[in-house]
Enzyme design. Sequence first.
Site, PDB file in Angstrom:
ATOM      1  N   GLU A  97      41.366  -8.368  22.925  1.00  0.00           N
ATOM      2  CA  GLU A  97      42.477  -9.168  23.434  1.00  0.00           C
ATOM      3  C   GLU A  97      43.107 -10.085  22.383  1.00  0.00           C
ATOM      4  O   GLU A  97      42.446 -10.536  21.455  1.00  0.00           O
ATOM      5  CB  GLU A  97      41.989  -9.995  24.625  1.00  0.00           C
ATOM      6  CG  GLU A  97      41.657  -9.099  25.803  1.00  0.00           C
ATOM      7  CD  GLU A  97      41.122  -9.823  27.019  1.00  0.00           C
ATOM      8  OE1 GLU A  97      41.431  -9.389  28.123  1.00  0.00           O
ATOM      9  OE2 GLU A  97      40.398 -10.806  26.871  1.00  0.00           O
ATOM     10  N   CYS A 110      46.318 -16.371  19.062  1.00  0.00           N
ATOM     11  CA  CYS A 110      44.864 -16.399  18.995  1.00  0.00           C
ATOM     12  C   CYS A 110      44.399 -14.958  18.822  1.00  0.00           C
ATOM     13  O   CYS A 110      44.551 -14.142  19.740  1.00  0.00           O
ATOM     14  CB  CYS A 110      44.366 -17.021  20.311  1.00  0.00           C
ATOM     15  SG  CYS A 110      42.595 -17.077  20.445  1.00  0.00           S
ATOM     16  N   CYS A 117      30.939  -9.569  20.527  1.00  0.00           N
ATOM     17  CA  CYS A 117      30.368 -10.507  19.555  1.00  0.00           C
ATOM     18  C   CYS A 117      28.855 -10.431  19.661  1.00  0.00           C
ATOM     19  O   CYS A 117      28.301 -10.287  20.751  1.00  0.00           O
ATOM     20  CB  CYS A 117      30.833 -11.935  19.865  1.00  0.00           C
ATOM     21  SG  CYS A 117      30.340 -13.115  18.579  1.00  0.00           S
ATOM     22  N   CYS A 121      26.403 -16.886  22.063  1.00  0.00           N
ATOM     23  CA  CYS A 121      26.500 -18.310  22.429  1.00  0.00           C
ATOM     24  C   CYS A 121      26.476 -18.371  23.964  1.00  0.00           C
ATOM     25  O   CYS A 121      27.130 -17.575  24.632  1.00  0.00           O
ATOM     26  CB  CYS A 121      27.792 -18.925  21.882  1.00  0.00           C
ATOM     27  SG  CYS A 121      27.863 -18.887  20.081  1.00  0.00           S
ATOM     28  N   CYS A 124      29.709 -18.427  26.366  1.00  0.00           N
ATOM     29  CA  CYS A 124      30.866 -17.621  25.967  1.00  0.00           C
ATOM     30  C   CYS A 124      30.851 -16.261  26.657  1.00  0.00           C
ATOM     31  O   CYS A 124      29.860 -15.525  26.585  1.00  0.00           O
ATOM     32  CB  CYS A 124      30.881 -17.457  24.444  1.00  0.00           C
ATOM     33  SG  CYS A 124      32.226 -16.417  23.863  1.00  0.00           S
ATOM     34  N   GLY A 171      35.009 -12.381  18.959  1.00  0.00           N
ATOM     35  CA  GLY A 171      34.275 -12.085  17.737  1.00  0.00           C
ATOM     36  C   GLY A 171      34.004 -13.270  16.841  1.00  0.00           C
ATOM     37  O   GLY A 171      34.563 -14.356  17.023  1.00  0.00           O
ATOM     38  N   GLU A 172      33.132 -13.042  15.875  1.00  0.00           N
ATOM     39  CA  GLU A 172      32.803 -14.055  14.875  1.00  0.00           C
ATOM     40  C   GLU A 172      33.443 -13.620  13.553  1.00  0.00           C
ATOM     41  O   GLU A 172      32.953 -12.685  12.901  1.00  0.00           O
ATOM     42  CB  GLU A 172      31.273 -14.171  14.747  1.00  0.00           C
ATOM     43  CG  GLU A 172      30.773 -14.980  13.567  1.00  0.00           C
ATOM     44  CD  GLU A 172      31.476 -16.334  13.380  1.00  0.00           C
ATOM     45  OE1 GLU A 172      31.567 -17.099  14.356  1.00  0.00           O
ATOM     46  OE2 GLU A 172      31.938 -16.609  12.254  1.00  0.00           O
ATOM     47  N   SER A 203      37.869 -19.901  12.857  1.00  0.00           N
ATOM     48  CA  SER A 203      36.860 -20.655  13.612  1.00  0.00           C
ATOM     49  C   SER A 203      35.533 -19.908  13.531  1.00  0.00           C
ATOM     50  O   SER A 203      35.475 -18.708  13.775  1.00  0.00           O
ATOM     51  CB  SER A 203      37.312 -20.772  15.064  1.00  0.00           C
ATOM     52  OG  SER A 203      36.342 -21.409  15.847  1.00  0.00           O
ATOM     53  N   LEU A 226      30.669 -26.685  16.627  1.00  0.00           N
ATOM     54  CA  LEU A 226      29.417 -27.451  16.534  1.00  0.00           C
ATOM     55  C   LEU A 226      28.720 -27.493  17.904  1.00  0.00           C
ATOM     56  O   LEU A 226      27.573 -27.074  18.038  1.00  0.00           O
ATOM     57  CB  LEU A 226      29.722 -28.860  16.014  1.00  0.00           C
ATOM     58  CG  LEU A 226      28.499 -29.714  15.688  1.00  0.00           C
ATOM     59  CD1 LEU A 226      27.668 -29.107  14.577  1.00  0.00           C
ATOM     60  CD2 LEU A 226      28.908 -31.141  15.316  1.00  0.00           C
ATOM     61  N   HIS A 227      29.378 -28.038  18.877  1.00  0.00           N
ATOM     62  CA  HIS A 227      28.948 -27.994  20.277  1.00  0.00           C
ATOM     63  C   HIS A 227      27.691 -28.775  20.645  1.00  0.00           C
ATOM     64  O   HIS A 227      27.337 -28.861  21.819  1.00  0.00           O
ATOM     65  CB  HIS A 227      28.794 -26.556  20.781  1.00  0.00           C
ATOM     66  CG  HIS A 227      30.034 -25.729  20.654  1.00  0.00           C
ATOM     67  ND1 HIS A 227      31.301 -26.262  20.684  1.00  0.00           N
ATOM     68  CD2 HIS A 227      30.216 -24.387  20.467  1.00  0.00           C
ATOM     69  CE1 HIS A 227      32.187 -25.287  20.548  1.00  0.00           C
ATOM     70  NE2 HIS A 227      31.551 -24.146  20.411  1.00  0.00           N
ATOM     71  N   CYS A 346      39.965 -20.224  25.951  1.00  0.00           N
ATOM     72  CA  CYS A 346      38.837 -20.100  25.017  1.00  0.00           C
ATOM     73  C   CYS A 346      37.592 -19.623  25.734  1.00  0.00           C
ATOM     74  O   CYS A 346      37.190 -20.208  26.743  1.00  0.00           O
ATOM     75  CB  CYS A 346      38.474 -21.472  24.451  1.00  0.00           C
ATOM     76  SG  CYS A 346      39.345 -21.886  22.995  1.00  0.00           S
TER      77      CYS A 346
HETATM   78  N1  SAH Z   1      33.143 -17.024  16.892  1.00  0.00           N
HETATM   79  C1  SAH Z   1      34.089 -18.076  16.648  1.00  0.00           C
HETATM   80  C2  SAH Z   1      35.368 -17.927  17.478  1.00  0.00           C
HETATM   81  C3  SAH Z   1      35.043 -18.046  18.939  1.00  0.00           C
HETATM   82  S1  SAH Z   1      36.190 -18.536  20.136  1.00  0.00           S
HETATM   83  C4  SAH Z   1      33.443 -19.417  16.921  1.00  0.00           C
HETATM   84  O1  SAH Z   1      32.358 -19.432  17.494  1.00  0.00           O
HETATM   85  O2  SAH Z   1      34.004 -20.444  16.538  1.00  0.00           O
HETATM   86  C5  SAH Z   1      36.809 -20.099  19.740  1.00  0.00           C
HETATM   87  C6  SAH Z   1      36.176 -21.312  20.409  1.00  0.00           C
HETATM   88  O3  SAH Z   1      36.021 -21.203  21.836  1.00  0.00           O
HETATM   89  C7  SAH Z   1      34.785 -21.598  19.872  1.00  0.00           C
HETATM   90  O4  SAH Z   1      34.674 -22.953  19.572  1.00  0.00           O
HETATM   91  C8  SAH Z   1      33.909 -21.244  21.038  1.00  0.00           C
HETATM   92  O5  SAH Z   1      32.661 -21.847  20.984  1.00  0.00           O
HETATM   93  C9  SAH Z   1      34.762 -21.716  22.200  1.00  0.00           C
HETATM   94  N2  SAH Z   1      34.325 -21.194  23.490  1.00  0.00           N
HETATM   95  C10 SAH Z   1      33.583 -20.099  23.743  1.00  0.00           C
HETATM   96  N3  SAH Z   1      33.365 -19.961  25.053  1.00  0.00           N
HETATM   97  C11 SAH Z   1      34.005 -20.992  25.656  1.00  0.00           C
HETATM   98  C12 SAH Z   1      34.173 -21.379  27.029  1.00  0.00           C
HETATM   99  N4  SAH Z   1      33.653 -20.667  28.020  1.00  0.00           N
HETATM  100  N5  SAH Z   1      34.889 -22.493  27.269  1.00  0.00           N
HETATM  101  C13 SAH Z   1      35.445 -23.200  26.271  1.00  0.00           C
HETATM  102  N6  SAH Z   1      35.333 -22.869  24.965  1.00  0.00           N
HETATM  103  C14 SAH Z   1      34.620 -21.779  24.658  1.00  0.00           C
END
Ligand code: SAH
Length: 372
Positions: A97, A110, A117, A121, A124, A171-172, A203, A226-227, A346
């Site tokens: 997508e 985006c 992926c 995480c 996600c 994806g990463e 990202s 970071l999260h 996201c």
């Molecule tokens: N692999 C990359 C790109 C991922 S998507 C990364 O991890 O940064 C971009 C952002 O969306 C990342 O910060 C990811 O952690 C966040 N993200 C993933 N799932 C999400 C969700 N359910 N709600 C909000 N943000 C989310």
Amino acid sequence: MMNDCSPKHDLLGLSQPQMTSMLGELGEKPYRTNQVMKWLHHRFVDDFSQMTDISKKLRAEFENIAEIVEPKVISEKCSTDGTRKWLMQSRSGSAFETVYIPEDSRGTLCVSSQVGCALDCKFCSTGKQGFNSNLTSGEIVGQLRVVERILAAQRSDSEQKVTNVVFMGMGEPLLNADQVIPAVSVMMDDLGYGISKRKVTISTAGVVPGIQRLKENTDASLAVSLHAPNDQLRDQLVPINRKYPIAELLDACRDYALNLGEKRTVTIEYILLDGVNDQAQHVRELIELLRDFPCKINLIPFNGFPGSGFKRPSSRAVRFFQEKLVQAGYATMVRTTRGEDIDAACGQLAGKVEDRTKRSSRYQKIAQQMVD
Ligand code: SAH
């Protein structure tokens, strides 16, 4: 020289130096690069016969050894807020997508870098589906080309255009750096799409060697997911942290930012999960952790999907977290959720991933190595 079995050169994905080197092998002068790239990325030509300022000989050669292939659009969804999401097909047949988010003063695309992926995480939706395949540089640039083309065709009534690109789709990106690096180069190149280096953002969940590699190859902007403010929690939420813990990750980011110079900083992304990482103690720890680390902070209230097991915090809790960070001196934005009604926000990008990690032991091994 190519023989009959060599794969064709995927022209959309070639950076300027790669294009010059390929043309050099064909005995062409460097100025050809200009001509070919403009046909590809400014005039959106799909057929070598239309490249009228290029010799017949080179055009004939291109027919044999090169191709111009955009990802195929399978479907499009439009949100009530103007966000648009396209399901596209990669050459390997998998679906991924791409999302376009129009705002008053900019248009953000985006893009996806992989189908699925491997990083898993916990919050996600893409991660839940496992990994299928890497996208090629051509397929990554192709997403921008397809959308630019669609917007240009519809531009009579609005001035919509892609001004920013974020690698925040599926994806990463840094686990596919071989393809992402040339794609970024084409996006920022004036012979490509001419998007400013400050407006192309990669990202990452924290692939430290990838950040180091990026530093040697690009000056695009970097955002880090970071999260969590400590390793114990981050190990749970972002499993790649077990391999590259927070201290190493922040060191790599510091290095990256230093290399950019011009007072540019890395963006810290921090998802807010109700009761998990959004409490007073977490913001205190985060402020402590980022002391002396120049950055901007983007808070992302969790976007839900069925079976996620997480909840979005109340707007009060989000405001509380933001205010504490602002008081501590950090430029902190809350990322507004766009396109939620079409699952374009996201972490909601699902595509139609056929997970190979769960089916093949080879991929299972690769995924495991990434977090061990
Ligand atoms: N692999 C990359 C790109 C991922 S998507 C990364 O991890 O940064 C971009 C952002 O969306 C990342 O910060 C990811 O952690 C966040 N993200 C993933 N799932 C999400 C969700 N359910 N709600 C909000 N943000 C989310």
